[in-house]
Design an enzyme around this catalytic site. Sequence first.
Site, PDB file in Angstrom:
ATOM      1  N   TRP A   1      38.797 130.509  63.725  1.00 49.04           N
ATOM      2  CA  TRP A   1      39.398 129.186  63.851  1.00 49.04           C
ATOM      3  C   TRP A   1      39.896 128.902  65.257  1.00 49.04           C
ATOM      4  O   TRP A   1      40.338 127.796  65.550  1.00 49.04           O
ATOM      5  CB  TRP A   1      40.535 129.022  62.855  1.00 49.04           C
ATOM      6  CG  TRP A   1      41.445 130.198  62.747  1.00 49.04           C
ATOM      7  CD1 TRP A   1      42.531 130.486  63.524  1.00 49.04           C
ATOM      8  CD2 TRP A   1      41.343 131.271  61.804  1.00 49.04           C
ATOM      9  NE1 TRP A   1      43.113 131.663  63.137  1.00 49.04           N
ATOM     10  CE2 TRP A   1      42.413 132.172  62.067  1.00 49.04           C
ATOM     11  CE3 TRP A   1      40.472 131.552  60.762  1.00 49.04           C
ATOM     12  CZ2 TRP A   1      42.617 133.329  61.329  1.00 49.04           C
ATOM     13  CZ3 TRP A   1      40.669 132.709  60.032  1.00 49.04           C
ATOM     14  CH2 TRP A   1      41.731 133.583  60.310  1.00 49.04           C
ATOM     15  N   ARG A   2      39.849 129.915  66.134  1.00 45.47           N
ATOM     16  CA  ARG A   2      40.253 129.685  67.516  1.00 45.47           C
ATOM     17  C   ARG A   2      39.089 129.243  68.393  1.00 45.47           C
ATOM     18  O   ARG A   2      39.261 129.023  69.599  1.00 45.47           O
ATOM     19  CB  ARG A   2      40.880 130.960  68.100  1.00 45.47           C
ATOM     20  CG  ARG A   2      42.279 131.225  67.556  1.00 45.47           C
ATOM     21  CD  ARG A   2      42.888 132.485  68.114  1.00 45.47           C
ATOM     22  NE  ARG A   2      44.267 132.644  67.647  1.00 45.47           N
ATOM     23  CZ  ARG A   2      44.955 133.764  67.692  1.00 45.47           C
ATOM     24  NH1 ARG A   2      44.396 134.859  68.205  1.00 45.47           N
ATOM     25  NH2 ARG A   2      46.190 133.832  67.233  1.00 45.47           N
TER      26      ARG A   2
ATOM     27  N   GLU B   1      45.429 127.404  58.801  1.00 44.40           N
ATOM     28  CA  GLU B   1      46.871 127.560  58.608  1.00 44.40           C
ATOM     29  C   GLU B   1      47.238 127.568  57.130  1.00 44.40           C
ATOM     30  O   GLU B   1      48.123 128.319  56.700  1.00 44.40           O
ATOM     31  CB  GLU B   1      47.634 126.452  59.339  1.00 44.40           C
ATOM     32  CG  GLU B   1      47.541 126.512  60.863  1.00 44.40           C
ATOM     33  CD  GLU B   1      48.100 127.799  61.442  1.00 44.40           C
ATOM     34  OE1 GLU B   1      48.871 128.492  60.747  1.00 44.40           O
ATOM     35  OE2 GLU B   1      47.782 128.116  62.593  1.00 44.40           O
TER      36      GLU B   1
ATOM     37  N   GLN C   1      51.033 133.291  53.437  1.00 41.62           N
ATOM     38  CA  GLN C   1      51.229 134.424  52.523  1.00 41.62           C
ATOM     39  C   GLN C   1      49.989 135.309  52.380  1.00 41.62           C
ATOM     40  O   GLN C   1      49.863 136.059  51.409  1.00 41.62           O
ATOM     41  CB  GLN C   1      51.647 133.920  51.128  1.00 41.62           C
ATOM     42  CG  GLN C   1      52.855 133.015  51.115  1.00 41.62           C
ATOM     43  CD  GLN C   1      54.125 133.736  51.520  1.00 41.62           C
ATOM     44  OE1 GLN C   1      54.337 134.880  51.161  1.00 41.62           O
ATOM     45  NE2 GLN C   1      54.966 133.056  52.271  1.00 41.62           N
ATOM     46  N   THR C   2      49.064 135.223  53.331  1.00 45.53           N
ATOM     47  CA  THR C   2      47.802 135.961  53.200  1.00 45.53           C
ATOM     48  C   THR C   2      47.428 136.593  54.541  1.00 45.53           C
ATOM     49  O   THR C   2      47.555 135.952  55.588  1.00 45.53           O
ATOM     50  CB  THR C   2      46.658 135.024  52.745  1.00 45.53           C
ATOM     51  OG1 THR C   2      47.095 134.250  51.626  1.00 45.53           O
ATOM     52  CG2 THR C   2      45.425 135.823  52.338  1.00 45.53           C
TER      53      THR C   2
ATOM     54  N   GLY D   1      44.493 133.333  45.938  1.00 46.30           N
ATOM     55  CA  GLY D   1      45.778 133.129  45.290  1.00 46.30           C
ATOM     56  C   GLY D   1      46.485 131.866  45.741  1.00 46.30           C
ATOM     57  O   GLY D   1      45.979 131.103  46.563  1.00 46.30           O
TER      58      GLY D   1
ATOM     59  N   TYR E   1      55.962 123.793  59.011  1.00 46.08           N
ATOM     60  CA  TYR E   1      55.199 124.744  59.812  1.00 46.08           C
ATOM     61  C   TYR E   1      53.764 124.273  60.033  1.00 46.08           C
ATOM     62  O   TYR E   1      53.268 124.252  61.169  1.00 46.08           O
ATOM     63  CB  TYR E   1      55.189 126.120  59.144  1.00 46.08           C
ATOM     64  CG  TYR E   1      54.132 127.028  59.720  1.00 46.08           C
ATOM     65  CD1 TYR E   1      54.322 127.624  60.964  1.00 46.08           C
ATOM     66  CD2 TYR E   1      52.916 127.230  59.066  1.00 46.08           C
ATOM     67  CE1 TYR E   1      53.345 128.419  61.521  1.00 46.08           C
ATOM     68  CE2 TYR E   1      51.939 128.021  59.623  1.00 46.08           C
ATOM     69  CZ  TYR E   1      52.151 128.616  60.848  1.00 46.08           C
ATOM     70  OH  TYR E   1      51.175 129.387  61.401  1.00 46.08           O
TER      71      TYR E   1
ATOM     72  N   ASP F   1      57.337 130.121  61.462  1.00 48.58           N
ATOM     73  CA  ASP F   1      56.959 130.834  60.240  1.00 48.58           C
ATOM     74  C   ASP F   1      57.735 132.150  60.224  1.00 48.58           C
ATOM     75  O   ASP F   1      58.641 132.364  61.031  1.00 48.58           O
ATOM     76  CB  ASP F   1      55.447 131.052  60.160  1.00 48.58           C
ATOM     77  CG  ASP F   1      54.924 131.974  61.257  1.00 48.58           C
ATOM     78  OD1 ASP F   1      55.691 132.340  62.181  1.00 48.58           O
ATOM     79  OD2 ASP F   1      53.739 132.338  61.194  1.00 48.58           O
TER      80      ASP F   1
ATOM     81  N   CYS G   1      55.717 144.993  74.719  1.00 51.75           N
ATOM     82  CA  CYS G   1      56.008 143.590  74.434  1.00 51.75           C
ATOM     83  C   CYS G   1      56.188 142.819  75.739  1.00 51.75           C
ATOM     84  O   CYS G   1      56.922 143.266  76.628  1.00 51.75           O
ATOM     85  CB  CYS G   1      57.274 143.479  73.588  1.00 51.75           C
ATOM     86  SG  CYS G   1      57.760 141.769  73.250  1.00 51.75           S
TER      87      CYS G   1
END
Length: 338
Positions: free
Chosen positions: A23-24, A36, A41-42, A80, A117, A135, A199
């Site tokens: 999707w990018r 999105e 939740q996946t 789901g 979101y 998120d 980071c």
Amino acid sequence: MMRSDLAKRLLPWFSEHKRILPWRNSPDPYRVWLSEVMLQQTRVAAVIPYYEKFLERFPTPAALATAEEAELLRYWAGLGYYSRARNLQKAAQEIHREGGFPATYAGWRKLAGVGDYTAAAVASIAFGEAVAVLDGNVARVAARLVCESGDVGNAKIRGKLREVVQNQIDTLSPGDYNQALMELGATICLPRSPKCLICPINDICCAKKRGLENSLPTKLKKNRVIEEEKEFLLLRRGTQIALRPPDASSRRLRGFWELPHAGPGLRLRNQKQLGEFRHAIVNHIYRVTVRQAKLLGELPDLYEWISSDQLSELPLSTMARKSLELEVTSPAGKDKSK
């Protein structure tokens, strides 16, 4: 215009280290929106094959808007949270009627199933609006960044964290800024054992400076896990299998076909256990037992005989699919002599 300290560190890192995801490839609003919604939740790895097949079958909002619900659910089966698919179609119908996509956060927020979101993600990535996302991943990054000790499940605390990332947003590249924050939370600023040494914002992170990276963020409320036992029956008649048609009254599985449940009304012989598995739906954990048997007498009206070659055309529940797989993988299922 000066970039914020956060953006100056995040954007070069994201440009070099971002994952290659389908999707990018394009800032097309439909692709961004679909991804999105699927990612809610996946896990990313689970979403990719569904995303590609779904997009191939429904390449535009118009194609999605006019699809039959059974086909829509068949392409969503296994992901789901099926209300996401139904809301996706409702929103596609609204977009189709209006003749185009909303171009702003406020416009996206009005569509069915589109929350803060998702609206912020699409508006920033596809239309360049400087509105920050929040998120679970971004909330974790923000809480550690400013040492927020409050419960991130609390609406007031989430509002404070949204202000943190909004105040730091890069107005020149808001979509990349948001994606960088999400990517950081997904790959570096992990819930447990964050990779602080590599980071890109470790020098401005309050939690890192104070040694709090493993204790923040705070989430006090935990969903109660409900465990439930289920038993399904695999009944065959030649090349046909007994299935229960979609139950319109079912809250979780409306629109999906299921295997018969063990219970009154079914006279059986030669029962044997094919196997067991666990299946989670939100905070429910089902312990499922699957038995194979021969039916005596007529199949109750509650069920239908369906030809095996039709199964791929039906929206089967995930538990039904897992149960049918046991017929192939279980030693008892392979043994046809008994």
